[in-house]
Design a protein around this motif. Structure first.
Motif, PDB file in Angstrom:
ATOM      1  N   ALA A  77       0.831  -1.207   0.000  1.00  0.00           N
ATOM      2  CA  ALA A  77       0.000   0.000   0.000  1.00  0.00           C
ATOM      3  C   ALA A  77       0.863   1.254   0.000  1.00  0.00           C
ATOM      4  CB  ALA A  77      -0.928  -0.007   1.216  1.00  0.00           C
ATOM      5  N   ASN A  78       1.927   1.239   0.784  1.00  0.00           N
ATOM      6  CA  ASN A  78       2.823   2.394   0.840  1.00  0.00           C
ATOM      7  C   ASN A  78       3.535   2.616  -0.489  1.00  0.00           C
ATOM      8  OD1 ASN A  78       2.255   3.119   3.490  1.00  0.00           O
ATOM      9  ND2 ASN A  78       3.869   1.814   4.341  1.00  0.00           N
ATOM     10  N   GLU A  79       3.906   1.519  -1.165  1.00  0.00           N
ATOM     11  CA  GLU A  79       4.557   1.634  -2.471  1.00  0.00           C
ATOM     12  C   GLU A  79       3.607   2.251  -3.497  1.00  0.00           C
ATOM     13  OE1 GLU A  79       5.778  -2.356  -3.257  1.00  0.00           O
ATOM     14  OE2 GLU A  79       7.710  -2.149  -2.213  1.00  0.00           O
ATOM     15  N   ARG A  80       2.338   1.840  -3.457  1.00  0.00           N
ATOM     16  CA  ARG A  80       1.353   2.385  -4.388  1.00  0.00           C
ATOM     17  C   ARG A  80       1.143   3.883  -4.134  1.00  0.00           C
ATOM     18  NH1 ARG A  80      -1.876  -1.224  -7.162  1.00  0.00           N
ATOM     19  NH2 ARG A  80      -3.563   0.301  -7.270  1.00  0.00           N
ATOM     20  N   ILE A  81       1.058   4.255  -2.879  1.00  0.00           N
ATOM     21  CA  ILE A  81       0.864   5.667  -2.535  1.00  0.00           C
ATOM     22  C   ILE A  81       2.077   6.487  -2.945  1.00  0.00           C
ATOM     23  CG2 ILE A  81       0.673   7.281  -0.600  1.00  0.00           C
ATOM     24  CD1 ILE A  81      -1.113   5.225   0.786  1.00  0.00           C
ATOM     25  N   ASP A  82       3.272   5.939  -2.742  1.00  0.00           N
ATOM     26  CA  ASP A  82       4.487   6.663  -3.115  1.00  0.00           C
ATOM     27  C   ASP A  82       4.545   6.891  -4.624  1.00  0.00           C
ATOM     28  OD1 ASP A  82       7.077   7.831  -2.371  1.00  0.00           O
ATOM     29  OD2 ASP A  82       7.937   6.165  -3.486  1.00  0.00           O
ATOM     30  N   THR A  83       4.161   5.870  -5.398  1.00  0.00           N
ATOM     31  CA  THR A  83       4.124   6.018  -6.855  1.00  0.00           C
ATOM     32  C   THR A  83       3.124   7.092  -7.261  1.00  0.00           C
ATOM     33  OG1 THR A  83       4.758   3.708  -7.220  1.00  0.00           O
ATOM     34  CG2 THR A  83       3.669   4.836  -9.047  1.00  0.00           C
ATOM     35  N   LYS A  84       1.967   7.093  -6.632  1.00  0.00           N
ATOM     36  CA  LYS A  84       0.959   8.101  -6.952  1.00  0.00           C
ATOM     37  C   LYS A  84       1.444   9.501  -6.580  1.00  0.00           C
ATOM     38  CE  LYS A  84      -2.969   4.931  -6.633  1.00  0.00           C
ATOM     39  NZ  LYS A  84      -4.227   4.560  -5.956  1.00  0.00           N
ATOM     40  N   LYS A  85       2.176   9.610  -5.472  1.00  0.00           N
ATOM     41  CA  LYS A  85       2.736  10.907  -5.073  1.00  0.00           C
ATOM     42  C   LYS A  85       3.719  11.415  -6.121  1.00  0.00           C
ATOM     43  CE  LYS A  85       4.137  11.663  -0.880  1.00  0.00           C
ATOM     44  NZ  LYS A  85       4.803  11.480   0.421  1.00  0.00           N
ATOM     45  N   VAL A 119      -7.711  13.315 -10.327  1.00  0.00           N
ATOM     46  CA  VAL A 119      -6.893  13.921 -11.382  1.00  0.00           C
ATOM     47  C   VAL A 119      -6.599  12.947 -12.521  1.00  0.00           C
ATOM     48  CG1 VAL A 119      -4.616  14.887 -11.905  1.00  0.00           C
ATOM     49  CG2 VAL A 119      -5.843  15.635  -9.867  1.00  0.00           C
ATOM     50  N   VAL A 120      -6.231  11.719 -12.187  1.00  0.00           N
ATOM     51  CA  VAL A 120      -5.860  10.725 -13.199  1.00  0.00           C
ATOM     52  C   VAL A 120      -7.114  10.020 -13.698  1.00  0.00           C
ATOM     53  CG1 VAL A 120      -4.470   8.693 -13.709  1.00  0.00           C
ATOM     54  CG2 VAL A 120      -3.609  10.414 -12.099  1.00  0.00           C
ATOM     55  N   THR A 121      -7.481  10.292 -14.921  1.00  0.00           N
ATOM     56  CA  THR A 121      -8.725   9.737 -15.463  1.00  0.00           C
ATOM     57  C   THR A 121      -8.547   8.330 -16.015  1.00  0.00           C
ATOM     58  OG1 THR A 121      -8.307  10.780 -17.612  1.00  0.00           O
ATOM     59  CG2 THR A 121      -9.591  12.025 -16.011  1.00  0.00           C
ATOM     60  N   SER A 122      -7.332   8.008 -16.490  1.00  0.00           N
ATOM     61  CA  SER A 122      -7.069   6.648 -16.972  1.00  0.00           C
ATOM     62  C   SER A 122      -5.570   6.407 -17.042  1.00  0.00           C
ATOM     63  CB  SER A 122      -7.699   6.414 -18.352  1.00  0.00           C
ATOM     64  OG  SER A 122      -7.188   7.330 -19.303  1.00  0.00           O
ATOM     65  N   ALA A 123      -5.205   5.132 -16.986  1.00  0.00           N
ATOM     66  CA  ALA A 123      -3.795   4.726 -17.073  1.00  0.00           C
ATOM     67  C   ALA A 123      -3.715   3.625 -18.116  1.00  0.00           C
ATOM     68  CB  ALA A 123      -3.293   4.238 -15.721  1.00  0.00           C
ATOM     69  N   ILE A 124      -3.317   3.992 -19.322  1.00  0.00           N
ATOM     70  CA  ILE A 124      -3.322   3.061 -20.447  1.00  0.00           C
ATOM     71  C   ILE A 124      -1.908   2.549 -20.733  1.00  0.00           C
ATOM     72  CG2 ILE A 124      -5.303   4.256 -21.436  1.00  0.00           C
ATOM     73  CD1 ILE A 124      -3.407   5.506 -23.496  1.00  0.00           C
ATOM     74  N   ILE A 125      -1.815   1.639 -21.699  1.00  0.00           N
ATOM     75  CA  ILE A 125      -0.520   1.116 -22.135  1.00  0.00           C
ATOM     76  C   ILE A 125      -0.449   1.248 -23.649  1.00  0.00           C
ATOM     77  CG2 ILE A 125       0.989  -0.907 -22.243  1.00  0.00           C
ATOM     78  CD1 ILE A 125      -0.419  -1.957 -19.734  1.00  0.00           C
ATOM     79  N   VAL A 126       0.660   1.803 -24.142  1.00  0.00           N
ATOM     80  CA  VAL A 126       0.864   1.956 -25.581  1.00  0.00           C
ATOM     81  C   VAL A 126       2.178   1.291 -25.972  1.00  0.00           C
ATOM     82  CG1 VAL A 126      -0.394   4.141 -25.546  1.00  0.00           C
ATOM     83  CG2 VAL A 126       2.110   4.165 -25.414  1.00  0.00           C
ATOM     84  N   ASP A 127       2.456   1.247 -27.279  1.00  0.00           N
ATOM     85  CA  ASP A 127       3.751   0.755 -27.735  1.00  0.00           C
ATOM     86  C   ASP A 127       4.462   1.859 -28.517  1.00  0.00           C
ATOM     87  OD1 ASP A 127       2.568   0.828 -30.258  1.00  0.00           O
ATOM     88  OD2 ASP A 127       2.215  -1.321 -30.348  1.00  0.00           O
ATOM     89  N   GLY A 137      -4.618  -0.793 -16.829  1.00  0.00           N
ATOM     90  CA  GLY A 137      -3.449  -1.539 -16.367  1.00  0.00           C
ATOM     91  C   GLY A 137      -2.131  -0.782 -16.360  1.00  0.00           C
ATOM     92  N   GLY A 138      -2.135   0.479 -16.784  1.00  0.00           N
ATOM     93  CA  GLY A 138      -0.891   1.222 -16.836  1.00  0.00           C
ATOM     94  C   GLY A 138      -0.222   1.391 -15.481  1.00  0.00           C
ATOM     95  N   PHE A 139      -1.036   1.565 -14.440  1.00  0.00           N
ATOM     96  CA  PHE A 139      -0.473   1.768 -13.103  1.00  0.00           C
ATOM     97  C   PHE A 139       0.226   0.521 -12.586  1.00  0.00           C
ATOM     98  CE2 PHE A 139      -0.540   1.909  -8.472  1.00  0.00           C
ATOM     99  CZ  PHE A 139      -0.012   3.174  -8.232  1.00  0.00           C
ATOM    100  N   GLU A 140      -0.208  -0.636 -13.024  1.00  0.00           N
ATOM    101  CA  GLU A 140       0.353  -1.895 -12.514  1.00  0.00           C
ATOM    102  C   GLU A 140       1.706  -2.235 -13.141  1.00  0.00           C
ATOM    103  OE1 GLU A 140      -1.174  -3.040  -9.989  1.00  0.00           O
ATOM    104  OE2 GLU A 140      -2.871  -1.679 -10.300  1.00  0.00           O
TER     105      GLU A 140
END
Length: 234
Positions: A39-47, A69-77, A87-90
């Motif tokens: 949980a702390n790692e996820r919060i730190d990444t968001k910070k 603020v973040v409406t979506s987290a996508i993945i591109v090439d 799935g971009g955040f993961e």
């Protein structure tokens, strides 16, 4: 039968027993703390992502501000194709590749920003960051830098606001495409003021690593940003 506490076999058995008990305790503590650590790692990444957008909420407010603020987290090439709309955040830093490039699409100050993760190598270890690009897909809105083990008072200064703020408003590439966003030796003459920022005195190699990371990021996301820009002008 009474054990001979002075024998070698007793010493070995005792040592093995201590190792087993300690290992068991460490494994137990690790399992108990794992949810909190994750949980702390996820919060730190968001910070860090929010920091690239000039947002620095209190620890307890990070999750709510990020969600607003973040409406979506996508993945591109690298071809600019959206390969996954979620799935971009993961995606971990070590998993970023030409076919797996996260993009965080954000709304702040009534405008769209695109936050791009960056991964590179400094003098002593890994460096990373997040670059927020304006809706024009050409200029930097904000930036965040982090590092593993750069020298305190020198290369470690890339993580300061003073260093990051000079990137605000810089172009990803010059108008004639002859220069890309980069760091130059502190005090030296810039070839292009629109893309180049001062490095840190005494930290040339860390600055080179930052430049490489910036240019690699711009190159990887170039087609995606170009597609966005072309779609806006249609």
């Amino acid at each position: 039968m009474k054990l001979n506490t002075n024998s070698n076999s007793y010493t070995i058995l005792y040592a093995c027993g201590v190792v087993v008990v300690v290992a068991f305790l460490l494994a137990t503590v690790s399992q108990v703390l794992k949810p909190a650590i994750t949980a702390n790692e996820r919060i730190d990444t968001k910070k860090q992502i929010l920091s690239s957008l000039h947002l620095k909420p209190a620890q307890a407010e990070v999750e709510d501000v990020y969600a607003s603020v973040v409406t979506s987290a996508i993945i591109v090439d690298t071809a600019g194709t959206v390969v996954d709309t979620t799935g971009g955040f993961e995606v971990k830093r070590k998993e970023i590749s030409d076919t797996c490039l996260p993009v965080f699409i954000c709304q702040t100050n009534d405008a769209t920003k695109y936050v791009l993760p960056m991964v590179g190598k400094g003098l002593w270890g890994g460096i990373w960051g997040y670059m927020a690009v304006n809706a024009d897909c050409e200029t930097v809105y904000g930036i965040y830098f982090g590092h593993e083990s750069e020298t305190a008072g020198l290369g470690a200064l890339i993580a300061t606001d003073d260093f990051a703020n000079q990137f605000v408003g810089k172009r990803l590439t010059s108008a004639d495409a002859s220069h890309a966003l980069s760091v130059v030796k502190n005090g030296s003459k810039k070839d292009d003021e629109t893309t180049q920022c001062d490095g840190i005195s005494g930290a040339t190699l860390t600055g080179n690593g930052v430049s490489d990371m910036l240019q690699s990021t711009v190159a990887k996301y170039k087609n995606y940003l170009l597609n966005l820009k072309n779609n806006e002008t249609k």
